[in-house]
Write a protein that holds these residues in place. Sequence first.
Motif, PDB file in Angstrom:
ATOM      1  N   MET A  57     -38.756   5.529  -3.378  1.00 54.53           N
ATOM      2  CA  MET A  57     -39.405   5.065  -2.155  1.00 54.53           C
ATOM      3  C   MET A  57     -38.926   3.655  -1.836  1.00 54.53           C
ATOM      4  O   MET A  57     -39.077   2.750  -2.655  1.00 54.53           O
ATOM      5  CB  MET A  57     -40.925   5.051  -2.352  1.00 54.53           C
ATOM      6  CG  MET A  57     -41.730   4.497  -1.200  1.00 54.53           C
ATOM      7  SD  MET A  57     -41.797   5.566   0.228  1.00 54.53           S
ATOM      8  CE  MET A  57     -42.729   6.940  -0.367  1.00 54.53           C
ATOM      9  N   TYR A  58     -38.311   3.506  -0.651  1.00 51.91           N
ATOM     10  CA  TYR A  58     -37.977   2.179  -0.146  1.00 51.91           C
ATOM     11  C   TYR A  58     -39.299   1.588   0.325  1.00 51.91           C
ATOM     12  O   TYR A  58     -39.962   2.154   1.195  1.00 51.91           O
ATOM     13  CB  TYR A  58     -36.971   2.289   1.004  1.00 51.91           C
ATOM     14  CG  TYR A  58     -36.769   0.994   1.752  1.00 51.91           C
ATOM     15  CD1 TYR A  58     -35.865   0.048   1.292  1.00 51.91           C
ATOM     16  CD2 TYR A  58     -37.478   0.716   2.900  1.00 51.91           C
ATOM     17  CE1 TYR A  58     -35.687  -1.150   1.975  1.00 51.91           C
ATOM     18  CE2 TYR A  58     -37.305  -0.469   3.585  1.00 51.91           C
ATOM     19  CZ  TYR A  58     -36.411  -1.402   3.114  1.00 51.91           C
ATOM     20  OH  TYR A  58     -36.237  -2.584   3.789  1.00 51.91           O
ATOM     21  N   ALA A  80     -40.119   4.206   3.517  1.00 50.89           N
ATOM     22  CA  ALA A  80     -39.555   5.553   3.666  1.00 50.89           C
ATOM     23  C   ALA A  80     -39.110   6.101   2.319  1.00 50.89           C
ATOM     24  O   ALA A  80     -38.747   5.338   1.413  1.00 50.89           O
ATOM     25  CB  ALA A  80     -38.354   5.507   4.616  1.00 50.89           C
ATOM     26  N   ARG A  81     -39.127   7.413   2.206  1.00 54.92           N
ATOM     27  CA  ARG A  81     -38.486   8.042   1.048  1.00 54.92           C
ATOM     28  C   ARG A  81     -37.019   7.687   1.140  1.00 54.92           C
ATOM     29  O   ARG A  81     -36.448   7.616   2.229  1.00 54.92           O
ATOM     30  CB  ARG A  81     -38.651   9.540   1.080  1.00 54.92           C
ATOM     31  CG  ARG A  81     -40.046   9.998   0.804  1.00 54.92           C
ATOM     32  CD  ARG A  81     -40.032  11.452   0.344  1.00 54.92           C
ATOM     33  NE  ARG A  81     -41.325  11.848  -0.096  1.00 54.92           N
ATOM     34  CZ  ARG A  81     -41.849  11.550  -1.287  1.00 54.92           C
ATOM     35  NH1 ARG A  81     -41.156  10.855  -2.141  1.00 54.92           N
ATOM     36  NH2 ARG A  81     -43.051  11.954  -1.619  1.00 54.92           N
ATOM     37  N   ALA A  82     -36.411   7.469  -0.010  1.00 53.72           N
ATOM     38  CA  ALA A  82     -35.014   7.018   0.016  1.00 53.72           C
ATOM     39  C   ALA A  82     -34.308   7.401  -1.269  1.00 53.72           C
ATOM     40  O   ALA A  82     -34.927   7.855  -2.237  1.00 53.72           O
ATOM     41  CB  ALA A  82     -34.967   5.505   0.201  1.00 53.72           C
ATOM     42  N   GLU A  94     -30.317   5.010   1.256  1.00 52.02           N
ATOM     43  CA  GLU A  94     -30.320   6.072   2.266  1.00 52.02           C
ATOM     44  C   GLU A  94     -31.777   6.414   2.534  1.00 52.02           C
ATOM     45  O   GLU A  94     -32.421   7.087   1.734  1.00 52.02           O
ATOM     46  CB  GLU A  94     -29.575   7.302   1.760  1.00 52.02           C
ATOM     47  CG  GLU A  94     -28.096   7.100   1.591  1.00 52.02           C
ATOM     48  CD  GLU A  94     -27.393   8.340   1.061  1.00 52.02           C
ATOM     49  OE1 GLU A  94     -28.027   9.132   0.311  1.00 52.02           O
ATOM     50  OE2 GLU A  94     -26.216   8.513   1.385  1.00 52.02           O
ATOM     51  N   ARG A  95     -32.297   5.930   3.669  1.00 56.16           N
ATOM     52  CA  ARG A  95     -33.720   6.075   3.984  1.00 56.16           C
ATOM     53  C   ARG A  95     -33.944   7.232   4.950  1.00 56.16           C
ATOM     54  O   ARG A  95     -33.249   7.349   5.944  1.00 56.16           O
ATOM     55  CB  ARG A  95     -34.245   4.777   4.593  1.00 56.16           C
ATOM     56  CG  ARG A  95     -34.020   3.583   3.681  1.00 56.16           C
ATOM     57  CD  ARG A  95     -34.541   2.301   4.267  1.00 56.16           C
ATOM     58  NE  ARG A  95     -33.840   1.937   5.497  1.00 56.16           N
ATOM     59  CZ  ARG A  95     -34.292   1.013   6.346  1.00 56.16           C
ATOM     60  NH1 ARG A  95     -35.416   0.398   6.116  1.00 56.16           N
ATOM     61  NH2 ARG A  95     -33.590   0.733   7.425  1.00 56.16           N
ATOM     62  N   GLN A  96     -34.935   8.071   4.645  1.00 54.98           N
ATOM     63  CA  GLN A  96     -35.290   9.172   5.545  1.00 54.98           C
ATOM     64  C   GLN A  96     -36.018   8.611   6.753  1.00 54.98           C
ATOM     65  O   GLN A  96     -36.969   7.859   6.627  1.00 54.98           O
ATOM     66  CB  GLN A  96     -36.184  10.177   4.829  1.00 54.98           C
ATOM     67  CG  GLN A  96     -35.494  10.953   3.747  1.00 54.98           C
ATOM     68  CD  GLN A  96     -36.441  11.940   3.067  1.00 54.98           C
ATOM     69  OE1 GLN A  96     -37.570  12.142   3.475  1.00 54.98           O
ATOM     70  NE2 GLN A  96     -35.958  12.548   1.993  1.00 54.98           N
ATOM     71  N   GLY A  97     -35.544   8.980   7.941  1.00 54.79           N
ATOM     72  CA  GLY A  97     -36.197   8.548   9.163  1.00 54.79           C
ATOM     73  C   GLY A  97     -35.875   7.121   9.573  1.00 54.79           C
ATOM     74  O   GLY A  97     -36.482   6.596  10.495  1.00 54.79           O
ATOM     75  N   ALA A  98     -34.964   6.481   8.884  1.00 56.74           N
ATOM     76  CA  ALA A  98     -34.567   5.111   9.213  1.00 56.74           C
ATOM     77  C   ALA A  98     -33.083   4.947   8.909  1.00 56.74           C
ATOM     78  O   ALA A  98     -32.504   5.718   8.137  1.00 56.74           O
ATOM     79  CB  ALA A  98     -35.383   4.103   8.406  1.00 56.74           C
TER      80      ALA A  98
END
Length: 167
Positions: A57-58, A80-82, A94-98
Amino acid sequence: MDQLTTVLGTLLLLALLFALIRRGWAGRVRRQAGIPAPPAPPAGAEEREPRLAVPGMYVATTETGAPLERIAAHGLGVRARARALVLDEGVLFERQGAAPLFVPAADVVAVGTSSGMVGKFVEKDGLAVLTWSLGGTVVDTGFRTQRAEDKRRLLAEVEAIAPAARS
């Protein structure tokens, strides 16, 4: 009729609350407009074999010394999950949704741990923290590894690629 009035009043109050939250976030982004955008990841970084890849998690990026003040500019304050990829050139989140966040190895000042930042508080030393220079502003980026044993490996790999983090 009385229930309808209560429901409408509650909905109006919630809409006002969300509008104020949005206005506050936009104000924070405006105040932080002087913070430069992070560098772009190296070309083809996603296709290369990383030294280490760990899911997690970022948490956020904050100015060093202010762990409760997230940097909203450039999407750095969005949790974000990352997946953290340690490359020879730096660390790629590598961030999900960002948008992905790239921290060049040459900009890393230190690595360490923390028990929390910006609303994410965990056990003692549960977060991996990268301290780095973002265009002259020293910032902390927090990352919570999915598995506890990955945190130590992540910090060791970042120290291996970042000369300033070893001192």
